[in-house]
Design an enzyme around this catalytic site. Structure first.
Site, short mmCIF file in Angstrom:
data_model
loop_
_atom_site.label_atom_id
_atom_site.label_comp_id
_atom_site.label_asym_id
_atom_site.label_seq_id
_atom_site.Cartn_x
_atom_site.Cartn_y
_atom_site.Cartn_z
N SER A 243 0.81 -1.22 0.00
CA SER A 243 0.00 0.00 0.00
C SER A 243 0.85 1.27 0.00
CB SER A 243 -0.89 -0.01 1.25
OG SER A 243 -1.31 1.29 1.57
N GLY A 244 0.55 2.16 -0.93
CA GLY A 244 1.25 3.45 -0.96
C GLY A 244 0.96 4.26 0.28
N LEU A 245 -0.31 4.23 0.70
CA LEU A 245 -0.69 4.97 1.90
C LEU A 245 0.07 4.45 3.12
CD1 LEU A 245 -2.54 6.96 3.43
CD2 LEU A 245 -4.20 5.11 3.63
N ASP B 136 1.10 10.50 1.64
CA ASP B 136 0.87 9.64 0.47
C ASP B 136 0.80 10.52 -0.78
OD1 ASP B 136 0.25 7.48 -1.11
OD2 ASP B 136 -1.84 7.33 -0.46
N ASP C 252 1.25 -1.07 -4.96
CA ASP C 252 0.48 0.11 -5.31
C ASP C 252 1.49 1.10 -5.92
OD1 ASP C 252 -0.86 2.46 -5.32
OD2 ASP C 252 -1.22 2.56 -3.15
N ASP D 174 1.04 3.75 -7.57
CA ASP D 174 0.52 5.11 -7.79
C ASP D 174 0.35 5.37 -9.29
OD1 ASP D 174 0.44 5.39 -5.08
OD2 ASP D 174 2.28 6.56 -4.92
N GLU E 152 -2.54 3.82 -11.28
CA GLU E 152 -3.83 4.52 -11.25
C GLU E 152 -3.83 5.70 -12.22
OE1 GLU E 152 -3.34 5.17 -7.02
OE2 GLU E 152 -3.43 7.35 -7.29
N LYS F 278 0.73 12.19 -7.02
CA LYS F 278 -0.67 11.88 -6.70
C LYS F 278 -1.02 12.31 -5.27
CE LYS F 278 -1.54 8.91 -4.22
NZ LYS F 278 -1.73 7.45 -4.16
N ASN G 85 -3.74 10.92 -2.05
CA ASN G 85 -4.57 9.78 -1.69
C ASN G 85 -6.01 10.02 -2.12
OD1 ASN G 85 -6.44 8.31 0.47
ND2 ASN G 85 -4.56 7.14 0.18
N SER G 86 -6.65 8.95 -2.56
CA SER G 86 -7.99 9.06 -3.15
C SER G 86 -9.02 9.61 -2.19
CB SER G 86 -8.46 7.67 -3.61
OG SER G 86 -7.52 7.13 -4.48
N ARG H 2 -5.95 0.85 -12.48
CA ARG H 2 -6.91 1.33 -11.47
C ARG H 2 -7.56 2.61 -11.97
NH1 ARG H 2 -5.00 2.71 -5.31
NH2 ARG H 2 -6.20 4.61 -4.95
N HIS I 14 -12.18 1.90 -8.08
CA HIS I 14 -12.13 2.43 -6.72
C HIS I 14 -13.35 3.31 -6.45
CE1 HIS I 14 -10.30 2.78 -2.97
NE2 HIS I 14 -9.40 3.73 -3.17
C1 SPV Z 1 -3.31 2.53 -0.81
O1 SPV Z 1 -3.45 1.63 0.01
O2 SPV Z 1 -2.36 3.30 -0.82
C2 SPV Z 1 -4.34 2.73 -1.82
C3 SPV Z 1 -5.69 2.39 -1.52
O3 SPV Z 1 -4.03 3.24 -2.84
S1 SPV Z 1 -6.47 3.80 -1.02
O4 SPV Z 1 -5.78 4.36 0.12
O5 SPV Z 1 -7.80 3.37 -0.71
O6 SPV Z 1 -6.48 4.75 -2.11
MG MG Z 2 -2.30 4.23 -2.82
#
Ligand code: SPV
Ligand code: MG
Length: 546
Positions: A49-51, A61, A88, A90, A117, A123, A125-126, A162, A193
């Site tokens: 996970s990027g986050l 992130d 992930d 990104d 993505e 980027k 975070n979403s 993504r 997502h």
């Molecule tokens: C992550 O885990 O970094 C993701 C998922 O990209 S989210 O945080 O839901 O975007």
């Molecule tokens: Mg991410």
């Protein structure tokens, strides 16, 4: 002809998982330890996970950690868990060209796949101001997909596309258009997502999705929606994207607050993993084993001791969840009485052979060997599981005795080649049980060890009226004789495997004598306890010198 088979690559495993009809969860991990714990918990694949990785590194992130820093973390995760990891990735950290280099480097480090993505670098975070996030041009993103697919060397490396169409508020048609275009451009899997609190967007997507690629979702924002609802819609792949990191945050916040307030280590001690658990997770055992193999022998000449602690013992309820070597005597496990005595005599390399309830023997700084067939095998089989440890100056001890320390000290001082500790006062210990290792010796009883006394016969076949004493379960071998011992064990393994499987130590000592070896005797008169049942434990507790 024997068939050569090799385990499937991590990429192949990820591809199989994502394309199968069974439900699969890719569990978030953010460093080597969390990856390993996820593997031990039974997850078959991981989400890099990027986050979570950025948060664990202490940054946002927003591509604040460079892609090579992320790659370093991934390398630790792969090595620690040996699980397929979907990174992930990104936006791919730039344009198609950066994606190509990323894919090449990921493959070199055995990362099984990458998820890209359709947003812009750097980027966000979403879940932060999703509507304000710009999406990449479809054509530009398709170029990245093609670049990734053209670059991968392993055909099983997985590329996931993504789409953030829902996140950015562009709606279902845009999500479908993009998903189709990305699958067309070569994406193996589509991640769609959503940040809604319900399944509406995802289910509407699935109603119109034509299954040209498997779909994976990240249900972080809609955790109350049962997985089965999505499975019915055709989704079998789920990413649990941040639950490990959040677990760590909650546990750390709580315990750090407590420690700050109480300044008392005991306020958390019983709620946290013991240090031995850290060592287990780090596989310290493997290093110890390898040291035996690779370090120069001078380091191995150091005295060592092995405790045979595989048996259960007749202690009823007391040994319900632990072997007798872990029963407490005056507050400390029997095994700790041994290790303390060894260490005080300068013996620092200590091993134990475990069997019954092996996980209950978890003392630190001991090298463990396991006789998993403890129930049907004997002492020699246990000793032989520690074969690689049997070198240099060596003490062998039963795990179910306690002894005053002078007995060990005398044994160590008096042994030239092979020595055993013998109780000359054995007759005073009234016991009905017949299982005593009685000995016949040549030479006088001499507790100070000034005159020579050596073993003539031991164990079965020695009648009480002939016996000069009882072996207490402590033996000492000088380095050259340890080699003789190992040779004898190896020979038994070849010529009389059943004897090795079921034999006891007295049989081995008897064979050494029969082979012409001198086994010297160090005497004691009592001052040791054979712990066979609960009353022995009580007696020892009352009398043993601490
Ligand atoms: C992550 O885990 O970094 C993701 C998922 O990209 S989210 O945080 O839901 O975007
Ligand atoms: Mg991410």
């Amino acid at each position: 002809m024997s068939e050569v088979t090799s385990a499937p690559s991590l990429a192949k495993r990820l591809r199989t998982i994502l394309s199968s009809d069974s439900v699969a969860v890719l569990m978030e991990a953010h460093n080597g330890l969390s990856a390993k714990l996820a593997a031990e918990a039974g997850f078959q694949a991981l989400w890099g996970s990027g986050l979570s990785i950025s948060a664990a590194l202490g940054v946002r992130d927003n591509n604040e950690a460079s892609w090579t820093q992320v790659l370093e973390v991934l390398e630790f995760m792969v090595d620690a868990a040996e699980l397929p990891i979907l990174l992930d990735g990104d936006t791919g950290y730039g344009n198609f060209n950066n994606v190509r280099r990323l894919v090449r480097k990921l493959e070199q480090r055995r990362v099984a796949g990458v998820c890209l993505e359709d947003k812009l670098f750097p980027k966000t975070n979403s879940f932060i101001d999703g509507e304000r996030q710009a999406l990449a041009e479809v054509d530009e993103f398709c170029g990245k997909m093609r670049a990734a697919k053209d670059t991968q060397l392993d055909p099983d490396f997985v590329v996931v596309a993504r789409t953030e169409a829902f996140i950015a508020g562009w709606g279902l048609d845009e999500a479908l258009l993009r998903a189709h275009a990305y699958a067309e451009a070569g994406a193996d899997v589509i991640l769609v997502h959503s940040k809604r609190k319900d399944s509406r967007e995802i289910l509407s997507f699935m109603e119109q999705w034509d299954d040209r690629a498997p779909v994976v979702i990240v249900p972080t924002k809609y955790p109350t929606e049962p997985i089965s609802r999505f499975v019915r819609s055709g989704i079998t792949n789920f990413i649990f994207a941040n639950q490990s990191l959040r677990t760590v945050i909650t546990a750390l916040q709580q315990n750090l607050r407590t420690l700050k307030e109480t300044q008392d280590l005991m306020s958390v001690e019983n709620d946290i993993a013991p240090v031995s658990e850290i060592f287990r997770l780090q596989n310290v055992q493997e290093l110890k084993t390898s040291e035996e193999r690779y370090l120069p022998s001078s380091a191995q000449d150091e005295a060592r001791a092995v405790v045979l602690a595989a048996s259960k013992g007749d202690f009823g309820e007391l040994v319900k969840d632990r072997p007798k070597a872990m029963l407490r005597l005056r507050g400390k496990p029997i095994m700790t009485w041994h290790t303390d005595a060894f260490r005080r005599q300068g013996i620092r390399r200590i091993a134990a052979v475990r069997g019954y309830c092996k996980d209950a023997i978890d003392l630190a700084d001991i090298q463990y060997f396991d006789n998993d067939e403890w129930a049907s095998t004997g002492e020699l089989a246990s000793l032989y599981t520690a074969r690689e440890f049997l070198q240099g100056d060596l003490v062998i001890a039963y795990g179910d005795i306690v002894f005053d320390e002078f007995i060990l000290r005398n044994l160590l001082a008096q042994t030239d080649g092979i020595g055993i500790a013998v109780d000359g006062g054995w007759k005073l210990r009234e016991r009905a049980d017949a299982k005593r290792d009685l000995v016949i010796t040549e030479g006088a009883y001499d507790p100070v060890g000034l005159s020579e006394c050596k073993l003539v016969a031991i164990g079965e076949g020695v009648a009480p009226e002939q016996a000069a004493g009882e072996w207490i379960g402590l033996a000492h071998f000088r380095a050259d004789k340890t080699a003789v011992l190992v040779k004898l064990l190896d020979q038994l393994g070849k010529e009389a495997p059943e004897a090795l499987r079921t034999g006891a130590l007295p049989m081995l000592l008897g064979r050494l004598v029969a082979a012409g070896e001198t086994v010297s005797v160090a005497h004691t008169f009592g001052h040791w306890y054979d712990l066979d049942e609960q009353k022995d434990l009580l007696l020892a507790s009352a009398q043993v010198k601490s």
